[in-house]
Design an enzyme around this catalytic site. Structure first.
Site, short mmCIF file in Angstrom:
data_model
loop_
_atom_site.label_atom_id
_atom_site.label_comp_id
_atom_site.label_asym_id
_atom_site.label_seq_id
_atom_site.Cartn_x
_atom_site.Cartn_y
_atom_site.Cartn_z
CB ALA A 41 -1.13 -0.14 1.33
CD GLU A 42 5.02 3.58 3.24
OE1 GLU A 42 6.53 4.22 3.61
OE2 GLU A 42 5.13 2.48 4.86
CE LYS A 123 -0.13 -7.62 -8.88
NZ LYS A 123 0.13 -8.37 -8.15
CB CYS A 431 23.34 9.98 16.69
SG CYS A 431 25.06 9.75 17.87
CB CYS A 437 27.35 6.23 17.25
SG CYS A 437 25.81 6.18 17.16
#
EC number: 6.5.1.2
Length: 689
Positions: A41-42, A123, A431, A437
């Site tokens: 959907a996205e 489908k 950050c 890091c």
């Protein structure tokens, strides 16, 4: 997403660049790595936003636009197969109005007075394939790839139990196309086996099928419960059928598996009735489906309709809405990404949605948590549409308890404890401690060795984590001295837990092999924020060589206006990307790393090959009324042959096709001495090509 109606040209340009890069990344993850990053959907929402922007601002269409591409480029680990007839994807529709528009376009394009039958079929949510038979013998199996070049999976496809290796009464040449899938029950059993063996579970049946079919060792594929359906033809020496329903009957006669659930619809009402039937009953099917495919049944009409850049005009997929579930939010954890972005992740009480157990979901960003008022302890609604990480769409406020707690964004990085800062334009918390890091350094090394970057097989997530923990590597450069370090060590890598003589030997060979790297892959491996696969190709094409690239980056870092403007003018590079490039090359550690890497790597100059068709670059103009062709069909045919269709005649025009009442364009063409033909001559020209 911004309101398309209110967006201005400058905003549209930036958004199109972002969408092109984002969709390219999602395509590669889905089609090549079999690990989707976002829900269907996205993805569809992003793709449709891109289409709407291009419709509103056609002059801003990018060279690397997603609307021009199908799937993703194939990897090097499989031999390549060129599709003689491109394997295009389908356009999507989402509601009845979209379907009606699709049917109206067919009528208008073909100048039909009445409804032409539409064949409707489920489908299947699997992996598309093409299989070629010569004189009835299976010779080649291939994936879709980018639609033009796929991967050779012949050995793997032959392991599917009931897949025909030989067919009787077949034409001299036959290419069938279809979908390979895994049934729901088999998927559950397969994941149980994966868990028992200490391996990662598959996200969904589609990923399991794709991952199984793309194994380098066919014996692994043979152990997987793969099934298939065929539903289309790529090419054949003789005509098998005149319509889709006839073709499926012919396939069945030849011994192929075809989906028996299909309907020839003779009206809109029959189409919508079949869609509702499948939407309601799909949970009872043994396999996953995510919509209904509509095809113009008549092949002669299909041929007239033709194709646009990435999909046929005569077919579309009517997608089902996402599956919704509800469960309890147990906690919210925070992940630190390669570029320092913090992403909140919902840890959930496990729930089954659409046959998949879900225990985590993306929360995107902290603003999203606040907007939806999501609290720890809430019962939340989940949306899943074939995605690997479902999304939280809302909260069941009626079930909210008094002890549900709000989630406050962290002030300090959970990995390195440095102070975080909010980036309002990106709605993220970041950050900025870079390689200092641990989480960012780990993700950066992971990115460096990934398939799309240096492609060092044998350095997966667990292996990178192990090597860092043991102090064997601390940055990408260290990887290329791992063998020397191992030889000098008292405790050999092959004697450590999780390693063996063969795996270590293969790893060192793969590291050595990766030292020859193309310029685009090298730039991508650096992990510059917002610079994706498509952008690095633009940069590589512009600079050509590593030496020139570095020299120009030095100038850019010094705010050289000429190089800044040159990059800003590139179709696909925006202001935000330029800022990120400058920021990256402004960090001393990054410059040192690049310099060190250049001494151990052979970074190949960028080379680009372009295929030309017989009419590529020719400018044609249609004018007047054509006796049999609609303007849309005439234009589509010209573009299919590689021509550019212009709206007006100029000295650059190569050919004018004139119908009745041609008028001023015909007059100007005569004045300029441009070649003029009529519709009959045009059709002859097209046929001969």
């Amino acid at each position: 997403m911004q309101n398309i109606e209110k967006i201005n040209e400058e905003e549209a340009k930036k958004l199109l660049i972002e969408l092109a890069d984002k969709i390219a990344q999602y395509n590669h993850a889905y089609y090549i790595e079999d690990k989707p990053l976002v829900s269907d959907a996205e993805y569809d929402q992003l793709f449709n936003t891109n289409l709407k922007l291009e419709q509103k601002f056609p002059h801003l269409i990018l060279e690397n636009s997603p609307s021009k591409k199908i799937g993703a480029k194939v990897e090097n680990k499989f031999a390549k197969v060129t599709h003689q007839v491109p394997m295009l994807s389908l356009s999507n529709v989402f509601d009845e109005e979209d379907v009606k528009d699709f049917l109206d376009r067919i009528k208008s394009f073909l100048r039909l007075d009445q409804f032409s039958p539409i064949f409707c079929e489920p489908k299947i949510d699997g992996l598309s394939f093409a299989a070629t038979y010569k004189n009835g013998i299976l010779t080649t199996g291939a994936t879709r790839g980018d639609g033009y070049i796929g991967e050779d999976i012949t050995a793997n496809i032959k392991t599917i139990k009931d897949f025909p290796h030989k067919i009787n009464n077949a034409p001299e040449l036959l290419e069938v196309r279809g979908e390979i899938y895994i049934e729901k029950n088999d998927f559950t059993s397969l994941n149980q086996e994966q868990e028992q063996q200490g391996k990662d579970k598959f996200a969904n049946p589609r990923n399991a099928a794709a991952g199984s079919l793309r194994q380098l060792d066919p014996s692994v594929t043979a152990k997987r419960p793969l099934k298939y359906f065929v539903y289309a033809i790529g090419s054949a020496k003789e005509e098998l059928a005149n319509s889709q329903d006839q073709l499926l009957a012919k396939f069945k006669e030849l011994g192929f598996n075809v989906n028996e659930i299909g309907k020839l619809a003779n009206s809109e009402e029959e189409i919508f009735s079949f869609y509702e039937y499948l939407k309601t009953n799909r949970k009872n099917l043994p396999y996953e489906i995510d919509g209904v495919v509509y095809k113009l049944n008549d092949f002669a009409l299909q041929d007239r309709m033709g194709f646009i850049a990435r999909s046929p005009r005569f077919a579309t997929a009517h997608k089902f809405p996402a599956i919704i579930g509800q469960t309890k939010l147990l906690s919210i954890t925070v992940q630190v990404g390669r570029t320092g972005t913090l992403t909140p992740v919902a840890e959930l009480e496990p729930i089954e949605i659409g046959g998949v157990i879900v225990s985590r979901a993306t929360l995107h960003n902290y603003q999203e948590i606040a907007r939806k008022d999501v609290r720890v302890g809430d019962y939340v609604f989940l949306q899943r549409a074939g995605d690997v990480i479902p999304q939280i769409t809302g909260v069941d406020l009626a079930k909210r308890s008094a002890d549900a707690t709000t989630f406050d964004p962290p002030l300090f990085c959970p990995s390195c404890n440095s102070k975080l800062h909010y980036v309002p334009e990106d709605i993220i918390i970041r950050c900025d401690n870079g390689l200092n890091c641990p989480a960012q350094n780990y993700e950066r090394i992971r990115h460096f060795v990934s398939k799309n970057a240096m492609d060092i097989e044998g350095l997966g997530r667990k292996q990178v984590e192990f090597l860092i923990d043991k102090g064997l590597i601390s940055n990408p450069y260290d990887i290329f001295f791992l063998k020397e370090k191992n030889e000098a060590s008292l405790t050999k890598l092959e004697n450590m837990d999780g390693w063996g003589k063969k795996s270590v030997e293969n790893l060192f060979n793969n590291i050595e092999k990766s030292k020859n790297v193309s310029l685009p892959r090298f730039i991508y491996a650096l992990g510059i924020r917002h610079i994706g696969e498509q952008n690095v190709k633009l940069l590589a094409r512009e600079f050509g060589s590593y030496e020139n690239f570095i020299a120009q980056m030095e100038l850019l870092k010094e705010n050289d206006p000429e190089i800044y403007q040159k990059l800003n003018n590139l179709d696909g590079i925006g202001d935000k990307m330029l800022v990120d490039i400058i920021d990256f090359f402004d960090v001393k550690e990054n410059i040192e790393l690049i310099k060190n890497l250049s001494e151990v790597l052979n970074i190949e100059d960028y080379k680009e090959t372009r295929e030309q068709s017989s009419l590529t670059g020719k400018i044609v103009v249609f004018t007047g009324s054509m006796p049999t062709l609609s303007r849309a069909e005439a234009k589509a045919t010209a573009e299919k042959l590689g021509a550019k269709v212009a709206a007006s005649v100029s000295s650059n025009t190569d050919l004018v096709i004139a119908g009745e009442d041609a008028g001023s364009k015909l007059k100007k063409a005569k004045e300029l001495g441009i070649k003029i033909i009529d519709e009959a001559e045009w059709l002859t020209l097209v046929r001969d090509i």
